[in-house]
Design a protein around this motif. Structure first.
Motif, mmCIF file in Angstrom:
data_model
loop_
_atom_site.group_PDB
_atom_site.id
_atom_site.type_symbol
_atom_site.label_atom_id
_atom_site.label_comp_id
_atom_site.label_asym_id
_atom_site.label_seq_id
_atom_site.Cartn_x
_atom_site.Cartn_y
_atom_site.Cartn_z
ATOM 1 N N SER A 181 -7.265 1.754 -5.989
ATOM 2 C CA SER A 181 -7.653 2.305 -4.690
ATOM 3 C C SER A 181 -8.690 1.401 -4.025
ATOM 4 C CB SER A 181 -8.252 3.705 -4.856
ATOM 5 O OG SER A 181 -7.282 4.606 -5.344
ATOM 6 N N LEU A 182 -8.489 1.150 -2.727
ATOM 7 C CA LEU A 182 -9.405 0.306 -1.966
ATOM 8 C C LEU A 182 -9.973 1.089 -0.787
ATOM 9 C CD1 LEU A 182 -7.421 -3.067 -1.796
ATOM 10 C CD2 LEU A 182 -9.150 -2.387 -3.448
ATOM 11 N N PRO A 183 -11.209 1.532 -0.870
ATOM 12 C CA PRO A 183 -11.814 2.249 0.262
ATOM 13 C C PRO A 183 -12.094 1.279 1.409
ATOM 14 C CG PRO A 183 -13.432 1.865 -1.447
ATOM 15 C CD PRO A 183 -12.124 1.414 -2.020
ATOM 16 N N PRO A 184 -12.122 1.777 2.651
ATOM 17 C CA PRO A 184 -12.419 0.889 3.785
ATOM 18 C C PRO A 184 -13.892 0.508 3.820
ATOM 19 C CG PRO A 184 -12.221 3.159 4.536
ATOM 20 C CD PRO A 184 -11.849 3.164 3.082
ATOM 21 N N HIS A 185 -14.169 -0.664 4.377
ATOM 22 C CA HIS A 185 -15.547 -1.106 4.569
ATOM 23 C C HIS A 185 -15.642 -1.870 5.882
ATOM 24 C CE1 HIS A 185 -13.691 -4.551 2.374
ATOM 25 N NE2 HIS A 185 -14.380 -5.254 3.255
ATOM 26 N N ASN A 224 -9.973 -3.292 3.854
ATOM 27 C CA ASN A 224 -9.937 -2.668 2.529
ATOM 28 C C ASN A 224 -10.056 -3.722 1.440
ATOM 29 O OD1 ASN A 224 -8.234 -0.781 4.410
ATOM 30 N ND2 ASN A 224 -8.964 0.509 2.733
ATOM 31 N N TYR A 279 0.823 -1.197 0.000
ATOM 32 C CA TYR A 279 0.000 0.000 0.000
ATOM 33 C C TYR A 279 0.866 1.260 0.000
ATOM 34 C CZ TYR A 279 -4.113 -2.867 1.151
ATOM 35 O OH TYR A 279 -5.135 -3.777 1.132
ATOM 36 N N ARG A 316 -18.841 -1.219 -5.560
ATOM 37 C CA ARG A 316 -19.441 0.007 -5.047
ATOM 38 C C ARG A 316 -20.971 -0.073 -5.082
ATOM 39 N NH1 ARG A 316 -15.244 3.396 -8.475
ATOM 40 N NH2 ARG A 316 -13.509 3.385 -7.013
ATOM 41 N N ASP A 326 -8.637 -0.252 -10.823
ATOM 42 C CA ASP A 326 -9.910 -0.186 -10.095
ATOM 43 C C ASP A 326 -10.966 -1.094 -10.722
ATOM 44 O OD1 ASP A 326 -8.884 1.580 -8.284
ATOM 45 O OD2 ASP A 326 -9.854 3.353 -9.117
ATOM 46 N N PRO A 342 -12.889 -2.536 -7.007
ATOM 47 C CA PRO A 342 -13.637 -1.402 -6.442
ATOM 48 C C PRO A 342 -14.851 -0.979 -7.265
ATOM 49 C CG PRO A 342 -11.293 -1.017 -6.222
ATOM 50 C CD PRO A 342 -11.439 -2.283 -7.018
ATOM 51 N N LYS A 392 -10.123 8.117 3.674
ATOM 52 C CA LYS A 392 -8.950 7.906 2.825
ATOM 53 C C LYS A 392 -8.829 6.431 2.441
ATOM 54 C CE LYS A 392 -3.878 8.206 2.996
ATOM 55 N NZ LYS A 392 -2.728 8.552 3.880
ATOM 56 N N PRO A 393 -8.744 6.116 1.145
ATOM 57 C CA PRO A 393 -8.576 4.713 0.749
ATOM 58 C C PRO A 393 -7.117 4.267 0.888
ATOM 59 C CG PRO A 393 -8.582 6.097 -1.195
ATOM 60 C CD PRO A 393 -8.818 7.019 -0.015
#
Length: 316
Positions: free
Chosen positions: A165-169, A243, A150, A311, A298, A307, A267-268
């Motif tokens: 990019s990997l956004p948090p979940h 992520n 990362y 989404r 992505d 990603p 922030k991803p």
């Protein structure tokens, strides 16, 4: 010189694993072949390289530790001959020492490595899986050519090529009331039991998500093992933040986990290829970076739900 590079490689593998049995498994070479090679080296160098412990494997002697450093340099120089030859002949060949972050490796590495060596049959990839800090240290010591990790805490002196990019979940068990939410905020999670991914840099990233909002999560369990965390979550011990999104929604014990989008602007983490800054990279490293750019984005990540595919519209 009456020893071979192959014998030196057997010595390195045995030193790193501390066992002829494990070295044999790593190299797919018979144990007698490795044992014979080490004995030959010790006789040729007139130096004891290992102390043999009954039923406890091997440990390096002081001389063995010194010679291990030189042995690695010798193998690197031998590999560099292939790199030079490939550049002269405009052919991609040689061994790439590739590191990968432990939380990404099981998903990304199999498909990525196979696709690269299939495209360039004269290449080999030697894989190292570790945490972020150790990967950077190995790059500094030139034990790795490049690494996939990362963009978190990449110091000066390194190049970082972003890929996806990997956004948090949020990850919860199938039976959790949170699993029915279309999205959830950190404020709603703050009094829920958090099972924290306890790896260098990663843990700071997740905790900073709360700190940025003036929140303090209720951490009940920590683990550096992603599979352990997923299984605990699936069994109802709490939630976690992630992520990565594996294509399977099953934990290791067969129970199901559910991904819930995290509302808010966070922030991803960015997957990318990191290497030491240098005036000129080898052609092998350059071609691997290009391959990564064409293979990871992505829209597609090996072993993961990409990603753009994962989404969902968040209404909260």
């Amino acid at each position: 010189m009456r020893y071979t590079i192959r014998q030196i490689e057997y010595f390195i593998a045995t030193a790193e694993t501390g066992s002829i049995t494990l070295a044999s498994e790593r190299l797919s070479i018979s144990q007698p072949s490795i044992s014979t090679a080490i004995t030959h080296l010790e006789q040729e160098l007139e130096t004891q390289l290992f102390v043999r412990h009954h039923a406890k494997g091997l440990s390096l002697t002081p001389a063995g530790r010194t010679l291990l450093v030189e042995a690695k340099l010798l193998v690197q120089q031998a590999e560099y001959m292939y790199t030079l030859a490939s550049e002269v002949n405009d052919k991609i060949r040689g061994q790439l020492s590739l590191g990968c972050l432990v939380t990404l490796a099981s998903m990304i590495m199999p498909e990525l490595s196979h696709s690269f060596t299939s495209a360039f049959p004269a290449t080999k990839i030697a894989q190292t899986v570790s945490n972020h800090e150790e990967l950077l240290e190995k790059l500094e010591r030139v034990e790795l050519d490049t690494a996939i990790t990362y963009n978190l805490s990449v110091p000066d002196g390194f190049d970082f090529l972003p890929l996806a990019s990997l956004p948090p979940h949020v990850l919860v068990g199938e039976a959790s009331p949170l699993a029915r939410h279309s999205s959830i905020s950190l404020t709603e999670l703050v009094n829920e039991p958090l099972i924290l991914l306890d790896l260098p840099i990663s843990r700071e990233y997740f905790l900073d998500l709360f700190t940025a909002l003036g929140l303090k999560p209720m951490i009940t369990t920590r683990s550096p093992h992603q599979d352990v965390i997923r299984t605990m979550v699936a069994n109802g011990y709490g939630y976690t933040l992630m992520n990565v999104r594996p294509r399977s929604d099953m934990a290791m014990d067969g129970r199901r986990v559910v991904r819930v989008p995290l509302s808010g602007d966070h922030k991803p983490m960015v997957i990318g290829v990191v290497s030491l800054k240098q005036s000129r990279k080898s052609r092998l490293v350059e071609m691997f970076e290009r391959h990564c750019q064409s293979f990871i984005s992505d829209a597609y990540i090996p072993g993961m739900v990409a990603p753009v595919m994962g989404r969902r519209k968040i209404t909260k």
